[in-house]
Motif scaffolding. Structure first.
Motif, PDB file in Angstrom:
ATOM      1  N   VAL A 210       0.870  -1.178   0.000  1.00  0.00           N
ATOM      2  CA  VAL A 210       0.000   0.000   0.000  1.00  0.00           C
ATOM      3  C   VAL A 210       0.905   1.225   0.000  1.00  0.00           C
ATOM      4  CG1 VAL A 210      -1.924  -1.130   1.165  1.00  0.00           C
ATOM      5  CG2 VAL A 210      -0.143  -0.032   2.528  1.00  0.00           C
ATOM      6  N   ARG A 211       0.321   2.374  -0.258  1.00  0.00           N
ATOM      7  CA  ARG A 211       1.129   3.572  -0.400  1.00  0.00           C
ATOM      8  C   ARG A 211       1.979   3.839   0.849  1.00  0.00           C
ATOM      9  NH1 ARG A 211       1.384   8.007  -3.569  1.00  0.00           N
ATOM     10  NH2 ARG A 211       1.948   9.999  -2.608  1.00  0.00           N
ATOM     11  N   GLY A 212       3.314   3.794   0.665  1.00  0.00           N
ATOM     12  CA  GLY A 212       4.243   4.111   1.742  1.00  0.00           C
ATOM     13  C   GLY A 212       4.390   3.049   2.792  1.00  0.00           C
ATOM     14  N   ALA A 213       3.707   1.899   2.617  1.00  0.00           N
ATOM     15  CA  ALA A 213       3.757   0.865   3.645  1.00  0.00           C
ATOM     16  C   ALA A 213       3.556  -0.504   3.003  1.00  0.00           C
ATOM     17  CB  ALA A 213       2.701   1.113   4.716  1.00  0.00           C
ATOM     18  N   VAL A 214       3.670  -1.534   3.835  1.00  0.00           N
ATOM     19  CA  VAL A 214       3.489  -2.899   3.383  1.00  0.00           C
ATOM     20  C   VAL A 214       2.800  -3.655   4.501  1.00  0.00           C
ATOM     21  CG1 VAL A 214       5.768  -3.621   4.233  1.00  0.00           C
ATOM     22  CG2 VAL A 214       4.687  -4.927   2.423  1.00  0.00           C
ATOM     23  N   HIS A 215       1.908  -4.620   4.154  1.00  0.00           N
ATOM     24  CA  HIS A 215       1.252  -5.384   5.222  1.00  0.00           C
ATOM     25  C   HIS A 215       1.107  -6.836   4.816  1.00  0.00           C
ATOM     26  CE1 HIS A 215      -2.938  -5.671   3.526  1.00  0.00           C
ATOM     27  NE2 HIS A 215      -2.478  -4.656   2.812  1.00  0.00           N
ATOM     28  N   TRP A 216       0.805  -7.657   5.812  1.00  0.00           N
ATOM     29  CA  TRP A 216       0.756  -9.112   5.635  1.00  0.00           C
ATOM     30  C   TRP A 216      -0.497  -9.482   4.829  1.00  0.00           C
ATOM     31  CZ3 TRP A 216       4.364 -12.461   5.805  1.00  0.00           C
ATOM     32  CH2 TRP A 216       4.085 -13.832   5.859  1.00  0.00           C
ATOM     33  N   PRO A 217      -0.372 -10.361   3.843  1.00  0.00           N
ATOM     34  CA  PRO A 217      -1.526 -10.734   3.005  1.00  0.00           C
ATOM     35  C   PRO A 217      -2.666 -11.311   3.850  1.00  0.00           C
ATOM     36  CG  PRO A 217       0.513 -11.533   2.046  1.00  0.00           C
ATOM     37  CD  PRO A 217       0.859 -11.027   3.405  1.00  0.00           C
ATOM     38  N   GLY A 218      -3.902 -10.931   3.471  1.00  0.00           N
ATOM     39  CA  GLY A 218      -5.077 -11.475   4.141  1.00  0.00           C
ATOM     40  C   GLY A 218      -5.477 -10.730   5.373  1.00  0.00           C
ATOM     41  N   THR A 219      -4.697  -9.726   5.752  1.00  0.00           N
ATOM     42  CA  THR A 219      -5.068  -8.910   6.908  1.00  0.00           C
ATOM     43  C   THR A 219      -5.612  -7.580   6.407  1.00  0.00           C
ATOM     44  OG1 THR A 219      -2.880  -7.911   7.078  1.00  0.00           O
ATOM     45  CG2 THR A 219      -3.244  -9.956   8.288  1.00  0.00           C
TER      46      THR A 219
END
Length: 382
Positions: free
Chosen positions: A54-63
């Motif tokens: 996502v813009r400026g960040a990253v997160h764990w799939p499915g969350t």
């Protein structure tokens, strides 16, 4: 800490799994890389489906996608054991001495390590067990990445000490760990001295000799040679050696010992008890030949007594070129160093490595003139 690309990707995945979401800028700071590099890494992982970008960040799939830009304080980077660059690899080698037999082994090891871009450092034990341990400690303190070891075991077999507790990869050279000992679990590269003695016996038997004497000093090589010598005689139907081995004494007693061996062989040949002899080493074989000649014309070589030397450093330089068994000394050193370098790389990469290897390299028989053969050198494998 500098990561490889793969290590960096795995660390990013690990962190995002733990925290759920992270800012790209925080990842860059934690990993010691630029924001551009961190963004490129995140995009690569997202394209593989391992993370969501996502813009400026990253997160764990499915969350759920993070709301806002929560900043998580990241821990200090964890140390990563990295494989040393080839030019940085230092291999320690502890051997009894650098002369005679071990000179060629050292040369083989040095060439293998140098070809890999590393450096070989030597320590000498002078056949003293306490010196073995002292040299190993010294090299470990100096930061060697692996060790080539020839412990001072009188029979060539041992392992009751700390050889199995060395904290870096180690390979035994010309030594065998006793079955069940920790040293037995180490890699090893040895000459098959028993097979070499058997090769000499076979050659003499093929020439018609059955009453064959063994002449040798007290050494680990002698222990193995005697076993191979006796086994080979039995294979050819000789139930027992013609005589007990004739022992050569080391050091200051060597000249007297050579003369005593020559007199003993003269008696045995005159009595019909011996027609051939295998002598360790070829230097002693040349000295024995000289001593036999000093006794007059009572024994002629090869007419009355066939001689096979064991070692072949200088056997061809005798005025009567000596048939000799040649251990593959250079190849022993080269093979052991190559194996150790592989273990060092496996350890640094965190790989388990393959099964431990116990390698026996076969000697070669170099046929010359001391058994009545043609003076033109030929070679026989085992």
């Amino acid at each position: 800490m500098r990561y490889t690309v793969d290590e960096r990707h795995e660390r990013i995945v690990e962190l995002v799994r733990e925290y759920g979401s992270l800012r790209v800028a925080d990842l860059a700071e934690h990993l010691g890389i630029s924001t551009v590099t961190a963004r490129r890494d995140v995009e690569a992982l997202a394209s593989e489906g391992r993370l969501d970008r996502v813009r400026g960040a990253v997160h764990w799939p499915g969350t759920p996608a993070p709301q806002g830009r929560t900043r998580h304080p990241l821990p200090e980077p964890r140390p990563v054991e990295r494989a040393p660059e080839p030019r940085d690899v230092v291999i320690g080698m502890v051997v009894p001495q650098s002369r005679h037999y071990f000179g060629e082994i050292i040369r083989g090891a040095r060439e293998a390590v140098t070809a890999a871009g590393g450096r070989l450092v030597l320590g000498y034990s002078n056949y003293q067990p306490d010196h073995d341990a002292a040299q190993v400690r010294r090299m470990l303190e100096a930061g060697v990445h692996g060790l080539l070891l020839t412990p001072s075991w009188p029979s060539g077999t041992g392992g009751s000490g700390d050889e199995g507790d060395i904290p870096v990869p180690a390979v035994l050279l010309e030594r065998r760990g006793e079955v069940g000992s920790r040293a037995a679990a180490l890699d090893r590269v040895c000459t098959d001295h028993a097979g070499g003695a058997g090769l000499a016996v076979r050659h003499l038997v093929d020439l018609g000799h059955e009453r064959i004497a063994l002449v040798a000093g007290d050494s680990p090589t002698t222990v193995q040679m005697r076993a191979g010598y006796e086994d080979a005689l039995r294979v050819f139907g000789v139930t027992a050696p013609a005589v007990e081995p004739i022992v050569l004494e080391p050091g200051d007693r060597a000249p007297d010992s050579i003369d005593a061996a020559a007199r003993r062989l003269t008696e045995l040949v005159a009595e019909g008890e011996v027609t051939a002899a295998i002598v360790l080493s070829d230097t002693d074989a040349i000295l024995l030949l000289q001593s036999l000649r000093g006794l007059g014309e009572r024994i002629r070589v090869p007419e009355d007594l066939a001689l096979v030397a064991y070692d072949d450093d200088v056997a061809a330089l005798s005025d009567l070129p000596l048939t000799a068994v040649a251990p593959p000394k250079f190849e022993v050193g080269e093979t052991a160093a190559t194996l150790l370098l592989r273990r060092v790389r496996e350890r640094a990469a965190g790989a388990a490595g393959g099964a431990r290897q116990h390698l026996d390299l076969l000697p070669e028989l170099r046929v010359r003139a001391s058994c009545g053969e043609s003076a033109v050198e030929t070679r026989e494998g085992i």
